[in-house]
Design an enzyme around this catalytic site. Sequence first.
Site, mmCIF file in Angstrom:
data_model
loop_
_atom_site.group_PDB
_atom_site.id
_atom_site.type_symbol
_atom_site.label_atom_id
_atom_site.label_comp_id
_atom_site.label_asym_id
_atom_site.label_seq_id
_atom_site.Cartn_x
_atom_site.Cartn_y
_atom_site.Cartn_z
ATOM 1 C CE1 TYR A 148 -5.724 12.290 -9.081
ATOM 2 C CE2 TYR A 148 -6.208 14.113 -10.570
ATOM 3 C CZ TYR A 148 -5.737 12.830 -10.355
ATOM 4 O OH TYR A 148 -5.273 12.084 -11.428
ATOM 5 C CG ASP A 199 -2.029 0.980 1.158
ATOM 6 O OD1 ASP A 199 -1.772 2.157 0.798
ATOM 7 O OD2 ASP A 199 -3.172 0.592 1.435
HETATM 8 N N1 LIG Z 1 -7.543 7.620 -15.874
HETATM 9 C C1 LIG Z 1 -7.333 8.891 -16.122
HETATM 10 O O1 LIG Z 1 -8.053 9.532 -16.886
HETATM 11 C C2 LIG Z 1 -6.169 9.606 -15.477
HETATM 12 C C3 LIG Z 1 -5.895 10.920 -15.870
HETATM 13 C C4 LIG Z 1 -4.821 11.585 -15.287
HETATM 14 C C5 LIG Z 1 -4.033 10.941 -14.348
HETATM 15 N N2 LIG Z 1 -4.326 9.670 -13.981
HETATM 16 C C6 LIG Z 1 -3.461 9.040 -12.982
HETATM 17 O O2 LIG Z 1 -2.987 7.824 -13.485
HETATM 18 C C7 LIG Z 1 -2.814 6.898 -12.418
HETATM 19 C C8 LIG Z 1 -3.572 5.613 -12.712
HETATM 20 O O3 LIG Z 1 -4.924 5.928 -12.917
HETATM 21 P P1 LIG Z 1 -5.963 4.833 -13.434
HETATM 22 O O4 LIG Z 1 -7.059 5.581 -14.076
HETATM 23 O O5 LIG Z 1 -5.269 3.775 -14.186
HETATM 24 O O6 LIG Z 1 -6.484 4.261 -12.042
HETATM 25 P P2 LIG Z 1 -7.192 2.857 -11.693
HETATM 26 O O7 LIG Z 1 -8.121 3.158 -10.581
HETATM 27 O O8 LIG Z 1 -7.730 2.219 -12.929
HETATM 28 O O9 LIG Z 1 -5.982 1.967 -11.169
HETATM 29 C C9 LIG Z 1 -5.248 2.389 -10.049
HETATM 30 C C10 LIG Z 1 -4.581 1.190 -9.428
HETATM 31 O O10 LIG Z 1 -3.851 1.688 -8.300
HETATM 32 C C11 LIG Z 1 -4.121 0.873 -7.187
HETATM 33 N N3 LIG Z 1 -4.019 1.652 -5.954
HETATM 34 C C12 LIG Z 1 -4.844 2.636 -5.524
HETATM 35 N N4 LIG Z 1 -4.466 3.078 -4.314
HETATM 36 C C13 LIG Z 1 -3.369 2.368 -3.971
HETATM 37 C C14 LIG Z 1 -2.530 2.348 -2.831
HETATM 38 N N5 LIG Z 1 -2.781 3.120 -1.764
HETATM 39 N N6 LIG Z 1 -1.483 1.496 -2.807
HETATM 40 C C15 LIG Z 1 -1.237 0.668 -3.845
HETATM 41 N N7 LIG Z 1 -2.018 0.631 -4.958
HETATM 42 C C16 LIG Z 1 -3.073 1.461 -5.005
HETATM 43 C C17 LIG Z 1 -5.532 0.353 -7.396
HETATM 44 O O11 LIG Z 1 -5.775 -0.837 -6.640
HETATM 45 C C18 LIG Z 1 -5.567 0.151 -8.890
HETATM 46 O O12 LIG Z 1 -5.151 -1.143 -9.264
HETATM 47 C C19 LIG Z 1 -3.285 7.610 -11.151
HETATM 48 O O13 LIG Z 1 -2.181 8.167 -10.488
HETATM 49 C C20 LIG Z 1 -4.187 8.699 -11.690
HETATM 50 O O14 LIG Z 1 -4.270 9.790 -10.834
HETATM 51 C C21 LIG Z 1 -5.372 8.982 -14.521
#
Ligand SMILES: NC(=O)c1ccc[n+]([C@@H]2O[C@H](COP(=O)([O-])OP(=O)(O)OC[C@H]3O[C@@H](n4cnc5c(N)ncnc54)[C@H](O)[C@@H]3O)[C@@H](O)[C@H]2O)c1
Length: 261
Positions: A167, A75
């Site tokens: 965020y 985590d």
């Molecule tokens: N999806 C988007 O449009 C988008 C846009 C900009 C930035 N982001 C960033 O990209 C990254 C990934 O986003 P995503 O959309 O793939 O998210 P997602 O929710 O699909 O996947 C995130 C993963 O991180 C894991 N996770 C969450 N909290 C955690 C913790 N405390 N410890 C360990 N693992 C943890 C979750 O279990 C999950 O498997 C994030 O940092 C997000 O802020 C996403």
Amino acid sequence: MGLWKSPAREFRQDVTLDGVLHGKVVIVTGGGAGIGEATALFFSEQGAKVAVLDRNGDSARRTAERCQGLALQADMRDRTSLAAAVERTLSHYGRIDVLVNNAGIYPRQAFVDITEEQWDEMHDVNLKGTFRMCQLVAPHMIRQRAGKIINISSVTFFLGVRLLSHYVAAKGGVIGLTRVLAKELGEFNIHVNCITPGAIQTESEKFFVTEEQARAFVESQSLKRRLQPLDIARVCAFLASSWSDGMTGQTVNVDGGWVLY
Ligand SMILES: NC(=O)c1ccc[n+]([C@@H]2O[C@H](COP(=O)([O-])OP(=O)(O)OC[C@H]3O[C@@H](n4cnc5c(N)ncnc54)[C@H](O)[C@@H]3O)[C@@H](O)[C@H]2O)c1
């Protein structure tokens, strides 16, 4: 006119795409889903050895199985579990070449309603988690005199987005951390760069993005299609490879041409 010979020919051999990540040991945080999952799979396709870190052990194992990698349940809020994951990667693969700090959460909340606990949790995962992983991995990269760290921030830092003050503040911190680490770790040949994804079509997005909003994203972009996790994975691979050896401290915006700067 004759053919353009050396050094062009040598140069071309040098930059063949195949194999630039071959044998590299990569940790991807949040590798159980979305962008992290796509990144882990893409790196593995490129010949890298991947350690998939996620707080959800089942998700980590699923991705790790698909890329014949190592599953790490840890985590981002818990330094002890992260330290154990880093040690496990080192004992299994012997080194760490690349760290992709991707794990993140993005619950929405009106600014006036955000509690101290919600603010702290957002920063604990998205910013302090990145700090923890960088601090745990950097000593090994310093010893190796080589390493690539890629931090995932967000285009929302440039846009400013309603309901995401906690965020956006944390993701802005990730950009700041990236810049300072680039300065501090550059002398050890460690590259630290950052990606700001735009609106990426992940599974979790379905829970809070309506079809109308999704259409609005595309409307705002220069490129008229939804961006996919693979779009981010490919840029991660570029930043992890020798192709980007001249870059550090940079923020690479991958948003389909939404924010232009
Ligand atoms: N999806 C988007 O449009 C988008 C846009 C900009 C930035 N982001 C960033 O990209 C990254 C990934 O986003 P995503 O959309 O793939 O998210 P997602 O929710 O699909 O996947 C995130 C993963 O991180 C894991 N996770 C969450 N909290 C955690 C913790 N405390 N410890 C360990 N693992 C943890 C979750 O279990 C999950 O498997 C994030 O940092 C997000 O802020 C996403």
